[in-house]
Enzyme design. Structure first.
Site, PDB file in Angstrom:
ATOM      1  N   ASP A  17      34.711  36.564  31.651  1.00  0.00           N
ATOM      2  CA  ASP A  17      36.036  36.075  32.021  1.00  0.00           C
ATOM      3  C   ASP A  17      35.937  34.590  32.308  1.00  0.00           C
ATOM      4  O   ASP A  17      34.958  34.107  32.866  1.00  0.00           O
ATOM      5  CB  ASP A  17      36.632  36.850  33.193  1.00  0.00           C
ATOM      6  CG  ASP A  17      35.821  36.768  34.467  1.00  0.00           C
ATOM      7  OD1 ASP A  17      36.105  35.886  35.302  1.00  0.00           O
ATOM      8  OD2 ASP A  17      34.909  37.596  34.632  1.00  0.00           O
ATOM      9  N   ASP A 106      44.329  39.459  39.587  1.00  0.00           N
ATOM     10  CA  ASP A 106      43.178  38.967  40.349  1.00  0.00           C
ATOM     11  C   ASP A 106      43.642  38.776  41.790  1.00  0.00           C
ATOM     12  O   ASP A 106      44.313  37.797  42.115  1.00  0.00           O
ATOM     13  CB  ASP A 106      42.709  37.651  39.729  1.00  0.00           C
ATOM     14  CG  ASP A 106      41.474  37.070  40.396  1.00  0.00           C
ATOM     15  OD1 ASP A 106      41.105  37.535  41.489  1.00  0.00           O
ATOM     16  OD2 ASP A 106      40.882  36.128  39.829  1.00  0.00           O
ATOM     17  N   GLU A 108      42.278  38.631  45.672  1.00  0.00           N
ATOM     18  CA  GLU A 108      41.001  38.439  46.351  1.00  0.00           C
ATOM     19  C   GLU A 108      41.113  37.368  47.422  1.00  0.00           C
ATOM     20  O   GLU A 108      42.205  36.994  47.835  1.00  0.00           O
ATOM     21  CB  GLU A 108      39.953  38.045  45.324  1.00  0.00           C
ATOM     22  CG  GLU A 108      40.396  36.846  44.466  1.00  0.00           C
ATOM     23  CD  GLU A 108      39.294  36.280  43.610  1.00  0.00           C
ATOM     24  OE1 GLU A 108      38.312  35.795  44.211  1.00  0.00           O
ATOM     25  OE2 GLU A 108      39.413  36.302  42.366  1.00  0.00           O
TER      26      GLU A 108
END
Length: 270
Positions: A17, A106, A108
């Protein structure tokens, strides 16, 4: 500190990624090195699009990789559904063409402030659910959720709600993808290193190339992971900012983390 185990990835499908920090990538070379898939950063919040997105997204596909886009969530900026719409409008959509993976959320550690973005655990669960629901409404697919077990426990209270629909992309550099966050019994992707054979972060897919193609087309149920390792594990607890780590010992639920400029994500401290 016990040394982190080397991930056993010899028989797994490998990928990467990347974000805007990896510029002008040579995708035919990446494919020749054995990459089968890639996730590419498209957006962040509601005011950022990656300047490298087109080169990475289209270039990886042209080189034969199955690829998808990811969105870096900023839950303190706007609602989940709003950010899902922004993501879809700027490259994060999905089509059943056999070479496009579902978009990734994503979610986090906050690189700009409080670890949980100032949201309560219940508010965070609502935010993630809103993003997932809207993305599904717009594309027909649920997003794959990228996170760590530590962040998930801290900021959602180990909620099992998203795991009912959203596949899991677990980040863990301890040499094992397990134990997993609550709500998931297996994982689809595992980010196991910040650097390696390919540019950017190193990932493995839980399945074969045929399984990856199945996942690109629709629902895929990955096999269960092996049992988690047990034993003492000394690590640093992820701080609210990019510094000031504190030292703790626990079982290997997640690696220590730091924010690095090379990929735009927090990464494990060796």
């Amino acid at each position: 500190m016990r040394a982190a185990a080397v991930p056993n990835t010899a028989d797994t499908l490998k990928g990467l990624d990347v974000s805007a920090y990896q510029e002008n990538l040579n995708w035919p070379s990446v494919a020749a090195q054995g990459a089968s898939f890639a996730y590419v950063k498209a957006t962040e919040g509601v005011n950022y699009t990656s300047g490298q997105f087109s080169q990475q997204y289209n270039g990886s596909a042209a080189a034969g990789l199955i690829r998808g886009a990811y969105h870096f969530a900023l839950p303190d900026v706007s609602g989940g559904s709003t950010q899902a719409d922004y993501f879809v409008a700027h490259g994060g959509g999905w089509s059943d063409d056999g070479r496009t993976l579902p978009g990734a959320l994503d979610i986090e550690y906050n690189p700009y402030g409080a670890t949980c973005y100032g949201l309560s655990q219940s508010a965070m669960i609502s935010w993630i659910t809103a993003f997932s629901t809207e993305y599904h409404s717009r594309t027909g697919r649920y997003p794959i959720v990228y996170s760590t077990r530590d962040w998930w426990s801290t900021c959602t209270g180990d909620s099992a709600t998203p795991g009912r629909y959203d596949p899991l992309w677990i980040a863990d550099y301890s040499g094992s993808a397990t134990p997993l966050p609550a709500g998931w019994t297996t994982y689809t992707l595992w980010q196991n290193a910040a650097a390696g054979t390919f540019p950017g972060d190193q990932d493995v897919f839980n399945g074969t190339l045929a399984n990856l193609r199945t996942f690109a087309h629709g629902t895929y149920t990955p096999p269960p992971p092996p049992p988690a390792a047990v034993g003492p594990w000394c690590r640093r607890t992820p701080p609210a900012t990019a510094s000031r780590p504190s030292s703790t010992c626990s079982t290997p639920t997640a690696p220590p983390w730091r924010w690095t400029a090379t990929s735009g994500r927090p990464h494990a401290v060796p």
